[in-house]
Design a protein around this motif. Structure first.
Motif, short mmCIF file in Angstrom:
data_model
loop_
_atom_site.label_atom_id
_atom_site.label_comp_id
_atom_site.label_asym_id
_atom_site.label_seq_id
_atom_site.Cartn_x
_atom_site.Cartn_y
_atom_site.Cartn_z
N ASP A 1 0.80 -1.23 0.00
CA ASP A 1 0.00 0.00 0.00
C ASP A 1 0.83 1.28 0.00
O ASP A 1 0.27 2.38 0.11
N ILE A 2 2.15 1.17 -0.12
CA ILE A 2 2.97 2.37 -0.22
C ILE A 2 2.50 3.14 -1.46
O ILE A 2 2.33 2.57 -2.53
N LYS A 3 2.30 4.44 -1.28
CA LYS A 3 1.83 5.27 -2.39
C LYS A 3 3.00 5.69 -3.27
O LYS A 3 4.08 5.98 -2.78
N ASP A 4 2.75 5.72 -4.56
CA ASP A 4 3.75 6.21 -5.50
C ASP A 4 3.97 7.70 -5.24
O ASP A 4 3.01 8.43 -4.97
N PRO A 5 5.21 8.18 -5.31
CA PRO A 5 5.47 9.60 -5.06
C PRO A 5 4.81 10.55 -6.05
O PRO A 5 4.59 11.72 -5.73
N GLU A 6 4.51 10.09 -7.27
CA GLU A 6 3.95 10.98 -8.29
C GLU A 6 2.47 10.77 -8.56
O GLU A 6 1.84 11.64 -9.16
N HIS A 7 1.94 9.64 -8.16
CA HIS A 7 0.55 9.30 -8.52
C HIS A 7 -0.23 8.90 -7.27
O HIS A 7 0.35 8.47 -6.29
N PRO A 8 -1.54 8.99 -7.34
CA PRO A 8 -2.36 8.61 -6.18
C PRO A 8 -2.62 7.09 -6.11
O PRO A 8 -3.64 6.66 -5.60
N TYR A 9 -1.71 6.32 -6.63
CA TYR A 9 -1.87 4.86 -6.67
C TYR A 9 -0.81 4.20 -5.81
O TYR A 9 0.27 4.75 -5.58
N SER A 10 -1.11 2.98 -5.39
CA SER A 10 -0.14 2.22 -4.59
C SER A 10 0.89 1.58 -5.52
O SER A 10 0.66 1.41 -6.72
#
Length: 159
Positions: free
Chosen positions: A47-56
Motif C-alpha cells: 500500500d505504499i503510495k507512488d510519489p507521483e501518482h495517487p496509486y499504490s
C-alpha cells in the motif's frame, strides 16, 4: 501539472485481494525470533503510495509478491521492484520508502536488500548502490524534505 510527470499515464492494475493469514504464535521471551513469510513482507509494502501518482506500488505493479525473496533462517529479505519507466526519477525515493517501511515493520534481525529489477532502469547500478549503503540511507533520512516525502508515501490510505 500533469505534463511534468515522468509517466503521466501509467497502467493501473487491480489490487489482489488480501488473503487471510493465520495469527502468529504468541511471542515467548524473544520476539526478535518471530518468523515471517513473503506474504507478510508484501502486505507491509503493497500500500505504499507512488510519489507521483495517487496509486499504490501494487496498483502500478512496481512491486509484486513474486519479487520478494525471503530466507528466514538467515534473516534475509530481498525486495526487487520495477519502476513504471526506465528513466524514473523517483526510483531512489520508491526504494527508500520500501526500506523505511520494512525497517519500521520487520523484526530488527532481518537484513533488507532493496533492488531494481535487472534491466528496468537506466541507472540501475547507481540506484541499487544508494539503496543498500547504510551511510547514504542514514544521510537521506536526515534530510527533512526526503523524510516528509517518505512519510507521505507511507501514510495509510483509506479505500
Amino acid at each position: 501539472m500533469v505534463s511534468e510527470l515522468i509517466n503521466a499515464n501509467p497502467i493501473i492494475y487491480e489490487k489482489k485481494q488480501r488473503r487471510a493469514r493465520t495469527a502468529p504464535s504468541a511471542c515467548d521471551d524473544d520476539c526478535a525470533l518471530e518468523s515471517i513469510d513473503e506474504l507478510e513482507v508484501f502486505d507491509h509494502i503493497r500500500d505504499i503510495k507512488d510519489p507521483e501518482h495517487p496509486y499504490s506500488l501494487e496498483e502500478l505493479k512496481v512491486i509484486t509478491e513474486e519479487a520478494i525473496e525471503l530466507d528466514d533462517q538467515r534473516s534475509y529479505v530481498r525486495v526487487t521492484f520495477t519502476p513504471t519507466v526506465e528513466h524514473c526519477s523517483m526510483a531512489t525515493i520508491i526504494g527508500l520508502c520500501i526500506r523505511v517501511k520494512l525497517m519500521r515493520s520487520l523484526p530488527s534481525r532481518y537484513k533488507v536488500d532493496i533492488r531494481l529489477a535487472p534491466g528496468s532502469h537506466a541507472t540501475e547500478a547507481a540506484v541499487n548502490k544508494q539503496l543498500n549503503d547504510k551511510e547514504r540511507v542514514a544521510a537521506a533520512l536526515e534530510n527533512p524534505g526526503l523524510v516528509s516525502m517518505v512519510d507521505e508515501c507511507l501514510a495509510p490510505s483509506y479505500d
